[in-house]
Design a protein around this motif. Sequence first.
Motif, mmCIF file in Angstrom:
data_model
loop_
_atom_site.group_PDB
_atom_site.id
_atom_site.type_symbol
_atom_site.label_atom_id
_atom_site.label_comp_id
_atom_site.label_asym_id
_atom_site.label_seq_id
_atom_site.Cartn_x
_atom_site.Cartn_y
_atom_site.Cartn_z
ATOM 1 N N ARG A 138 0.795 -1.395 -0.059
ATOM 2 C CA ARG A 138 0.226 -0.020 0.090
ATOM 3 C C ARG A 138 0.833 1.329 0.074
ATOM 4 O O ARG A 138 0.205 2.234 -0.043
ATOM 5 N N ALA A 139 2.022 1.174 0.290
ATOM 6 C CA ALA A 139 3.009 2.594 0.347
ATOM 7 C C ALA A 139 3.452 2.896 -1.143
ATOM 8 O O ALA A 139 3.806 4.250 -1.137
ATOM 9 N N GLY A 140 3.431 2.177 -2.069
ATOM 10 C CA GLY A 140 3.743 2.626 -3.247
ATOM 11 C C GLY A 140 4.912 2.499 -3.680
ATOM 12 O O GLY A 140 5.715 3.261 -4.488
ATOM 13 N N LEU A 141 5.752 1.686 -2.819
ATOM 14 C CA LEU A 141 7.273 1.552 -3.153
ATOM 15 C C LEU A 141 7.635 0.883 -4.433
ATOM 16 O O LEU A 141 8.710 1.033 -4.921
ATOM 17 N N PHE A 142 6.834 -0.079 -4.667
ATOM 18 C CA PHE A 142 7.121 -0.665 -5.878
ATOM 19 C C PHE A 142 6.271 -0.373 -7.076
ATOM 20 O O PHE A 142 5.954 -1.260 -8.031
ATOM 21 N N GLY A 143 6.378 1.012 -7.562
ATOM 22 C CA GLY A 143 5.910 1.469 -8.797
ATOM 23 C C GLY A 143 4.323 1.697 -8.802
ATOM 24 O O GLY A 143 3.920 2.291 -9.548
#
Length: 162
Positions: A138-143
Amino acid sequence: MDMGMGGHGVGMGGAAAPAAAAAHGGMRMHYMHMTFYWGKNSEILFHGWPGSSGGMYALALLVVFALAVLVECLSSSRWLESRLSSRDRPAAAGAARAAVHALRVGMAYVLMLALMSFNVGVLLVAVAGHAVGFLLFRAGLFGGQAQVEDGAKDYLAPAACC
């Protein structure tokens, strides 16, 4: 010494009184912690598990960690929407969403019950599991785009208990 505990006599200091144990046919009485404590000698979710074994305690912590990560995974609306398209069959997609929600809430309640062991190690790995799950899903670290908690349309609220 029953102390009004329904036959689960707990004496001073957390150990069952010897007379109470003898009166109940020699059954071993267990002390249920009502405050946070450190230690591997605990019961998490099931009677006698993990017991006093360090390896079983580590396994129990791993299970709690994985459960917290899985709750965060199921809380991710991005993951859910990519697999449950409502365009083709809206009734089936709605039923699938309801099943995933029920699974997520059930797992969150099991996680809450594990936390009710009052073991600090269980608390720490549950929080760490939620943090890792949030980072992964949910944090958007992987694109992907980060899911914000301000009531945005794509945000799926976490379970009420955890």
